[in-house]
Design a protein around this motif. Structure first.
Motif, PDB file in Angstrom:
ATOM      1  N   HIS A 287     -27.809  51.606  -0.680  1.00 18.44           N
ATOM      2  CA  HIS A 287     -27.256  52.891  -0.226  1.00 18.44           C
ATOM      3  C   HIS A 287     -25.909  52.720   0.474  1.00 18.44           C
ATOM      4  N   MET A 288     -25.305  51.552   0.324  1.00 17.16           N
ATOM      5  CA  MET A 288     -24.098  51.218   1.075  1.00 17.16           C
ATOM      6  C   MET A 288     -22.962  52.213   0.833  1.00 17.16           C
ATOM      7  N   THR A 289     -22.669  52.462  -0.425  1.00 16.44           N
ATOM      8  CA  THR A 289     -21.547  53.350  -0.768  1.00 16.44           C
ATOM      9  C   THR A 289     -21.793  54.764  -0.269  1.00 16.44           C
ATOM     10  N   ARG A 290     -23.019  55.247  -0.435  1.00 23.96           N
ATOM     11  CA  ARG A 290     -23.333  56.610   0.004  1.00 23.96           C
ATOM     12  C   ARG A 290     -23.230  56.733   1.516  1.00 23.96           C
ATOM     13  N   LEU A 291     -23.641  55.703   2.222  1.00 19.19           N
ATOM     14  CA  LEU A 291     -23.604  55.747   3.678  1.00 19.19           C
ATOM     15  C   LEU A 291     -22.178  55.863   4.206  1.00 19.19           C
ATOM     16  N   VAL A 292     -21.276  55.013   3.719  1.00 23.57           N
ATOM     17  CA  VAL A 292     -19.911  55.017   4.262  1.00 23.57           C
ATOM     18  C   VAL A 292     -19.164  56.293   3.903  1.00 23.57           C
ATOM     19  N   HIS A 293     -19.572  56.954   2.802  1.00 22.39           N
ATOM     20  CA  HIS A 293     -18.874  58.170   2.382  1.00 22.39           C
ATOM     21  C   HIS A 293     -19.606  59.443   2.785  1.00 22.39           C
ATOM     22  N   MET A 294     -20.620  59.333   3.640  1.00 15.41           N
ATOM     23  CA  MET A 294     -21.352  60.530   4.064  1.00 15.41           C
ATOM     24  C   MET A 294     -20.415  61.542   4.713  1.00 15.41           C
ATOM     25  N   GLU A 295     -20.503  62.779   4.267  1.00 12.89           N
ATOM     26  CA  GLU A 295     -19.647  63.822   4.822  1.00 12.89           C
ATOM     27  C   GLU A 295     -20.091  64.146   6.244  1.00 12.89           C
TER      28      GLU A 295
END
Length: 757
Positions: A287-295
């Protein structure tokens, strides 16, 4: 004869074994003696092995039945020893297997018959009994372990007991699946917040580990890791759907610590890295990418809101997975470059150079603190920060000018925002921005102009502060960069000595007229100024001529040119109703004001003709005296902000100020106008030409022969500390050197250049 000797030798060996078994140590001196052969043949009872085994079997049964207190272990050891000695080792070994198997079968039935939570309790109890029995049996059969088993390649007693336990208990279908399921259920309960018997879990898993790595892995570890993967896969998906990034990271961090804690309490230590990897993969890596780009909660939001704790957590957690730090660094760099680009191209920010640079410094301080407090001063993150700043600062071609204006603002006496004690801190920060500049020579050009104005007006906050910054520039760029700046300080000191000499010589001749303070500037050290002399008032002309005569009299072969655009004057002025003030003005302003001693009102055209001040400077001069509230010593008709050629000026009799001394500054653009910018760029380009040529000659003198691409590359590299040399300009300089016969082209290859000594 031989047989008898062997028997007697073995008897001696038996005595030695007894000493070992019962822990005795015989320190008596050994006596030398001979062993005689038996006088008759020794015959062993054929039923000796069976009889002796029955004794040992009974003892083993008693041990398993917890009735071992009345047994003579010394006698049992002798019996086992004699069985091996008399070639009944196989009987002893097979009997042991049979007896232990029988007891283990009974134990397994008891274990299978238990229900619920008592299952593990019973298994642990039987394992403890079997372990105790196994240790006693091993002691009794120690001689078999040491002689018979190695020579016949049998399994040692202890390992045999573990193997039989595995085969007859653990790997029974009714126990194996149930054991695995029970352990995994208990771990799941603990993960969901319920309390389990960790001591019992530790004993059971220690049992599996003692039975061998293969048993531990197959019967527990592999299913445990698979179940853990499924658990954290589901949990991470649930968390990420309902949690913000910071909250999710807290949960992931807590789960990691729980698993590490679980290993320390009851799992095998070798399982720690494996279960940690499962949590890292399922909760972080996937979930790394989704975490850093969380709105509204991802990495960008953390950076904006200075969430140091969350940033530290994301840094530490992402460090555990491949490319974790790369992901954070890429997002941070992308955001930095985007926001930095917006900053340096924002028209509102560009209106105020000081605010523009202060925003850059604040941004740099902010991210320096983040890297220090949250990213463990990671050099890769610091390098990413530096490269981002270097990228967007150089997007604005006016950055060198603005940084110089910022320095000028901080070093001017009376400037707001920084005290003299804080100047060093500001300098260190400014030097960091200076290092990012590609065109350091442009900064030098502006800095020299601003320094000149401060020194000539005596407006520098302190001489030490000025010299401190010059020293920092010298350390950064070398002596050549600051040699002319240091020459400016020398000229100021020399000028003070010159004026002392002038007044000591002509002091009595000057009377009560105006006084003069001249600063003599070396042409090569100070910024190039177009020498446009205005018409000075007659009251000053004779004084200027006296100074010229004095100076040229003590310095032969020199030439003086008055730079009236750089001077200042103090005038005493009388206004209506007896208002008296002392006005601090520029030389141009003085020339204009002195005209009103002989006239009540004067048109713009008349002022221009009388003073011969350049049109642009004259308009600024009049604007500052007629259009600035609180400084309007003149009135303009018609009244407007702009100066037109038809305007008429007269003294403002109603001018008042609560101060006796009134400083009237010149209305100048804080930054250069477009024509001034073009002129400065042209001067910079002209200054670069000899530097490029010098670099070409240095390289060619050392290399003798070099092709076009390499010379372009090496010249650019050599000049990089000062500016980024344009390849087309380097090519022009090469052509110029060829024309002047410093270089020549190779006859066979026109892309090859030769140095002409």
């Amino acid at each position: 004869m031989s047989s008898s000797n062997n028997n007697n030798n073995k008897y001696c060996e038996e005595e030695e074994e007894e000493d070992i078994f019962y822990g005795r140590r015989n320190n008596k001196k050994k006596r030398m003696f001979e062993i005689e052969a038996f006088k008759h043949k020794v015959v062993v009872d054929p039923k000796y092995g069976d009889k002796t085994w029955m004794i040992l079997e009974h003892a083993i049964n008693q041990i398993y039945n917890h009735n071992a207190s009345h047994l003579s272990f010394e006698q049992l050891y002798r019996n086992a020893y004699n069985m091996v000695l008399h070639k009944f080792g196989e009987t002893l070994y097979t009997g042991l297997i049979s007896t232990m198997t029988s007891h283990l079968t009974a134990m397994s039935q008891c274990i299978e018959n238990t229900h619920g939570e008592m299952f593990l309790e019973e298994l642990n109890s039987k394992w403890t009994d079997h372990n105790k029995a196994l240790h006693m049996i091993r002691d009794i059969l120690m001689y078999m372990d040491r002689t018979y088993i190695p020579s016949n390649r049998k399994t040692p007693v202890h390992e045999l007991g573990l193997s039989l336990w595995t085969e007859n208990v653990i790997h029974l279908s009714g126990i194996q699946t149930r054991l695995r399921t029970t352990l995994l259920q208990l771990i799941h309960k603990e993960r969901t917040g319920q309390v389990v018997n960790r001591g019992l879990m530790k004993n059971i898993i220690k049992m599996l580990s003692d039975l061998g790595p293969l048993v531990y892995q197959v019967d527990f570890e592999i299913p445990f890791l698979e179940a853990s993967g499924e658990f954290y896969k589901v949990e991470s998906q649930n968390f990420i759907e309902c949690c913000e990034c910071g909250e999710y990271l807290q949960k992931a961090d807590r789960r990691l610590q729980e698993e590490i804690d679980r290993v320390s309490h009851y799992l095998d230590t070798k399982s720690e890295s494996k279960i940690v990897h499962v949590v890292e993969k399922e909760m972080i890596e996937n979930h790394m990418t989704r975490l850093v780009h969380m709105e509204n909660s991802g990495l960008v939001k953390m950076l904006v809101d200075d969430k140091y704790e969350d940033l530290r957590r994301i840094y530490n957690l992402f460090h555990r997975v491949p490319n974790g730090h790369v992901t954070i660094r890429d997002v941070m760099t992308s955001y930095l470059r985007e926001t930095g680009k917006q900053l340096v191209t924002d028209p509102e920010k560009l209106k105020d150079p000081v605010e523009f640079v202060q925003c850059l410094l604040d941004k740099k301080d902010k991210y320096d603190e983040i890297i220090s407090l949250s990213f463990s001063n990671d050099k890769t993150f610091q390098n990413a920060l530096n490269s981002s700043f270097e990228y967007f600062i150089n997007l604005n071609p006016r950055s060198p000018e603005y940084i110089s204006l910022f320095v000028d603002d901080k070093l001017r006496k009376g400037s707001k925002g920084v005290s003299e004690d804080d100047v060093e801190v500001v300098f260190d920060k400014v030097m960091m921005l200076f290092r990012y500049l590609h065109e350091k020579d442009v900064f030098e050009k502006y800095y020299k102009q601003h320094l000149a104005k401060r020194l000539l007006a005596g407006k520098d906050v302190s001489d030490d502060a000025e010299r401190s910054l010059v020293l920092k520039l010298k350390t950064e760029c070398g002596y050549q960069f600051t040699s002319k700046l240091e020459g400016m300080f020398t000229d100021i000191k020399t000028s003070q000595d010159t004026m002392e000499g002038f007044y000591s010589t002509h002091g009595t001749d000057l009377g009560d007229g105006p006084t003069l303070a001249v600063q003599v500037l070396t042409t090569g050290s100070w910024p190039t100024q177009s020498c446009v002399a205005c018409n000075l008032p007659t009251e000053l002309l004779s004084l200027c001529d006296k100074f010229r005569s004095y100076y040229l009299g003590i310095h032969s072969g020199r030439k003086l040119s008055w730079q009236t655009n750089m001077g200042t004057a103090d005038l005493k002025a009388n206004f209506g109703k007896g208002q008296k003030h002392e006005l601090t003005v520029s030389t141009y302003q003085m020339c204009v004001l002195m005209l009103f001693n002989n006239a009540d009102q004067i048109t713009y055209k008349e002022i221009e003709q009388a003073t011969e001040i350049p049109s642009l400077d004259l308009k600024r001069c009049l604007q500052s005296m007629a259009c600035v509230k609180g400084k309007n010593v003149l009135k303009k008709e018609p009244m407007s902000k702009d100066i037109e050629e038809e305007d008429v000026f007269l003294v403002n009799d109603k001018f008042t100020s609560k101060f006796y001394k009134v400083k009237i500054g010149t209305v100048v653009a804080q930054k250069e106008s477009e024509p001034e910018k073009v002129e400065t760029r042209q001067r910079v380009d002209e200054d670069r030409k000899p530097q490029i040529e010098a670099a070409i000659v240095r390289i060619m003198k050392a290399r003798k022969v070099l092709d076009h691409n390499n010379i372009i590359s090496e010249v650019a590299k050599q000049l990089q500390p000062r500016f980024l040399a344009n390849p087309s300009e380097i090519k022009k300089r090469i052509e110029s050197l060829i024309e002047r016969e410093f270089l020549e082209r190779d006859a066979s290859d026109r892309k090859l250049y030769k140095y002409l000594a």
